[in-house]
Design a protein around this motif. Structure first.
Motif, PDB file in Angstrom:
ATOM      1  N   ARG A 137      -4.205   1.160  -1.048  1.00  0.00           N
ATOM      2  CA  ARG A 137      -3.095   0.290  -1.438  1.00  0.00           C
ATOM      3  C   ARG A 137      -2.504  -0.354  -0.183  1.00  0.00           C
ATOM      4  NH1 ARG A 137       1.052   2.577  -5.879  1.00  0.00           N
ATOM      5  NH2 ARG A 137      -1.000   2.959  -6.797  1.00  0.00           N
ATOM      6  N   GLU A 138      -2.196  -1.657  -0.278  1.00  0.00           N
ATOM      7  CA  GLU A 138      -1.659  -2.377   0.882  1.00  0.00           C
ATOM      8  C   GLU A 138      -0.411  -3.148   0.506  1.00  0.00           C
ATOM      9  OE1 GLU A 138      -4.278  -5.391   2.372  1.00  0.00           O
ATOM     10  OE2 GLU A 138      -4.529  -6.364   0.426  1.00  0.00           O
ATOM     11  N   LEU A 139       0.464  -3.303   1.496  1.00  0.00           N
ATOM     12  CA  LEU A 139       1.682  -4.080   1.290  1.00  0.00           C
ATOM     13  C   LEU A 139       1.345  -5.553   1.224  1.00  0.00           C
ATOM     14  CD1 LEU A 139       5.083  -3.535   3.000  1.00  0.00           C
ATOM     15  CD2 LEU A 139       4.096  -5.823   2.942  1.00  0.00           C
ATOM     16  N   VAL A 140       1.903  -6.236   0.245  1.00  0.00           N
ATOM     17  CA  VAL A 140       1.707  -7.678   0.093  1.00  0.00           C
ATOM     18  C   VAL A 140       2.930  -8.442   0.567  1.00  0.00           C
ATOM     19  CG1 VAL A 140       1.311  -9.537  -1.565  1.00  0.00           C
ATOM     20  CG2 VAL A 140       0.157  -7.325  -1.862  1.00  0.00           C
ATOM     21  N   ALA A 141       4.093  -8.046   0.072  1.00  0.00           N
ATOM     22  CA  ALA A 141       5.325  -8.759   0.422  1.00  0.00           C
ATOM     23  C   ALA A 141       6.521  -7.852   0.191  1.00  0.00           C
ATOM     24  CB  ALA A 141       5.465 -10.035  -0.399  1.00  0.00           C
ATOM     25  N   PHE A 142       7.551  -8.053   1.020  1.00  0.00           N
ATOM     26  CA  PHE A 142       8.760  -7.234   0.989  1.00  0.00           C
ATOM     27  C   PHE A 142       9.977  -8.158   0.957  1.00  0.00           C
ATOM     28  CE2 PHE A 142      11.683  -3.912   2.184  1.00  0.00           C
ATOM     29  CZ  PHE A 142      12.578  -4.520   3.064  1.00  0.00           C
ATOM     30  N   ILE A 143      11.023  -7.711   0.244  1.00  0.00           N
ATOM     31  CA  ILE A 143      12.269  -8.466   0.219  1.00  0.00           C
ATOM     32  C   ILE A 143      13.419  -7.488   0.276  1.00  0.00           C
ATOM     33  CG2 ILE A 143      12.336  -8.546  -2.325  1.00  0.00           C
ATOM     34  CD1 ILE A 143      13.509 -11.425  -2.008  1.00  0.00           C
TER      35      ILE A 143
END
Length: 116
Positions: free
Chosen positions: A45-51
């Motif tokens: 699993r990988e990070l795509v986008a953070f807010i």
């Protein structure tokens, strides 16, 4: 009961667009930083986008910069991921994640398949 429910996934041709949504309930959505992750078959699993919780700062994986846009509407307890110029390598299950201190919540995921 805490819930994160993703929607908006599906099959799209290369170059197409999709908009994912993550509807939150059972916790104070506006107090949580939110993240989209994805997991392709056979990969981690990988990070795509953070807010951030207020939406004033965002971060993207290099692989999606300029193509994906993360946003949130705290009044609607919902986070979004606008995905443009989709590529076959974007095929994965996309998950939303909520974090505040030691509280971490995950959705069940929505499948995105990019194929002609």
């Amino acid at each position: 009961q805490v819930q994160l429910v993703e929607s908006g996934g599906g099959l799209v041709q290369p170059g197409g667009s999709l908009r994912l949504s993550c509807a939150a309930s059972g916790f104070t959505f506006s107090s949580y930083h939110m993240t989209w992750y994805r997991q392709a078959p056979g990969k981690e699993r990988e990070l795509v986008a953070f807010i951030t919780r207020t939406g004033d700062s965002t971060t993207y994986a290099d692989s999606v910069k300029g193509r994906f846009t993360i946003s949130r509407d705290n009044a609607k307890n919902t986070m979004y991921l606008q995905m443009n110029s989709l590529k076959p390598e974007d095929t994965a299950v996309y998950y939303c994640n909520a974090v505040r201190t030691t509280n971490i919540y995950w959705g069940q995921g929505t499948q995105v398949t990019v194929s002609s």
